[in-house]
Design an enzyme around this catalytic site. Sequence first.
Site, short mmCIF file in Angstrom:
data_model
loop_
_atom_site.label_atom_id
_atom_site.label_comp_id
_atom_site.label_asym_id
_atom_site.label_seq_id
_atom_site.Cartn_x
_atom_site.Cartn_y
_atom_site.Cartn_z
N ASP A 44 0.84 -1.20 0.00
CA ASP A 44 0.00 0.00 0.00
C ASP A 44 0.88 1.26 0.00
O ASP A 44 0.37 2.38 -0.02
CB ASP A 44 -1.03 0.00 1.14
CG ASP A 44 -0.41 -0.13 2.51
OD1 ASP A 44 0.83 -0.23 2.61
OD2 ASP A 44 -1.16 -0.13 3.51
N SER A 45 2.21 1.07 -0.05
CA SER A 45 3.12 2.19 -0.32
C SER A 45 2.78 2.82 -1.66
O SER A 45 3.21 3.94 -1.94
CB SER A 45 4.58 1.72 -0.31
OG SER A 45 4.75 0.58 -1.13
N ASP A 83 -1.12 -6.05 0.05
CA ASP A 83 -1.43 -5.44 1.34
C ASP A 83 -2.94 -5.26 1.53
O ASP A 83 -3.63 -4.78 0.62
CB ASP A 83 -0.79 -4.05 1.43
CG ASP A 83 0.54 -4.07 2.15
OD1 ASP A 83 0.76 -4.97 2.99
OD2 ASP A 83 1.37 -3.17 1.86
N LYS A 112 -1.02 -9.30 3.23
CA LYS A 112 -0.16 -8.85 4.32
C LYS A 112 -0.98 -7.87 5.14
O LYS A 112 -1.73 -7.07 4.58
CB LYS A 112 1.11 -8.19 3.80
CG LYS A 112 1.98 -7.60 4.92
CD LYS A 112 3.37 -7.23 4.44
CE LYS A 112 3.48 -5.92 3.73
NZ LYS A 112 3.06 -4.72 4.50
N GLU A 114 -0.84 -5.42 9.03
CA GLU A 114 0.05 -4.84 10.02
C GLU A 114 -0.46 -5.08 11.43
O GLU A 114 -1.67 -5.03 11.68
CB GLU A 114 0.18 -3.33 9.77
CG GLU A 114 0.75 -3.01 8.40
CD GLU A 114 0.88 -1.51 8.13
OE1 GLU A 114 0.58 -0.69 9.04
OE2 GLU A 114 1.27 -1.16 7.00
N GLU A 180 9.97 -4.05 9.92
CA GLU A 180 10.35 -2.76 9.32
C GLU A 180 10.90 -1.81 10.38
O GLU A 180 10.26 -1.61 11.43
CB GLU A 180 9.12 -2.14 8.61
CG GLU A 180 9.47 -0.81 7.96
CD GLU A 180 8.43 -0.30 6.95
OE1 GLU A 180 7.40 -0.99 6.74
OE2 GLU A 180 8.67 0.77 6.38
#
Length: 284
Positions: A44-45, A83, A112, A114, A180
């Site tokens: 999602d960057s 993501d 993925k 978080e 990260e």
Amino acid sequence: MRTSIADIRAAYRRGERVPMITAYDYTSAQLVERAGVPMILVGDSLGMVVQGHDSTLPVTVDDMVYHTRAVVRGCATPLVVADLPFMTYATETDALRHGARLLAEGGATSVKLEGGRPVAPTVRRLVAAGLPVMGHLGFTPQSVNQIGMRVQAKESLAARGLVEDALALQDAGAWAVVLELIPAPLAAEVTARLDIPTIGIGAGPGCSGEVQVWHDLLGLFTDFVPRHTRRYRTLGEEVVGGLQAYAEDVRSGVFPTEANSAGMDPEVLAEALAGLDRPARHQA
Ligand code: KIV
């Protein structure tokens, strides 16, 4: 054949370090495949490097499905992880619905998400439903407003919490965890304590693999070079140089030439123009 999670697990067990890179479109995915990189993250960057937002928060599931489909169309062998964006897995029902879209519509192999212990029940639920999950700990960009963009888990309490988070994700069935922006010694300790691969970014050399953002690695993001990355190419400069040369050639008439164009029988053209009441104003 597409790389499977079992293939990555086997490489990890053989002690091979696994490279991963982000990609967001068809052409990039083709290039990743040609380079022999076995895992792609449709991160999602993309909210920042593709869409120009200042965080990942505005990215939607529709955006992720769109980009994941393009990436999957561009490559036949890399494993594609997508993501789950901000607030799309706040409940288990949401996580299932949105995760299913990334796999069924997007064509990703894994999602993925978080977070640590608080999301472990969701991870367990997704895995039970057949949705592979990669975890993400340390600097978790979707929480930037709470944690700031800085190295995480530097204090002992937070470092211990991160180890517990990693174990909880593994216990819930995650097949890998991104670490990260955490201190390298902590990442190495987490890696040593897990039976699943850790994929580092700004977490030092002691992880099982590494993920980097396409634009950072290739010098397409020119505002600054984050410490955790290395520029392997300066494509931004290459692109600007190419575009300047193109613009100059257009201005000076060097491009396009007849070699770049289709010809036409002069008689056919004359016939087409015969009798038009508007004469040519400029010389052809
Ligand atoms: O969105 C992304 O690109 C990521 C990586 C930085 C791990 O999550």
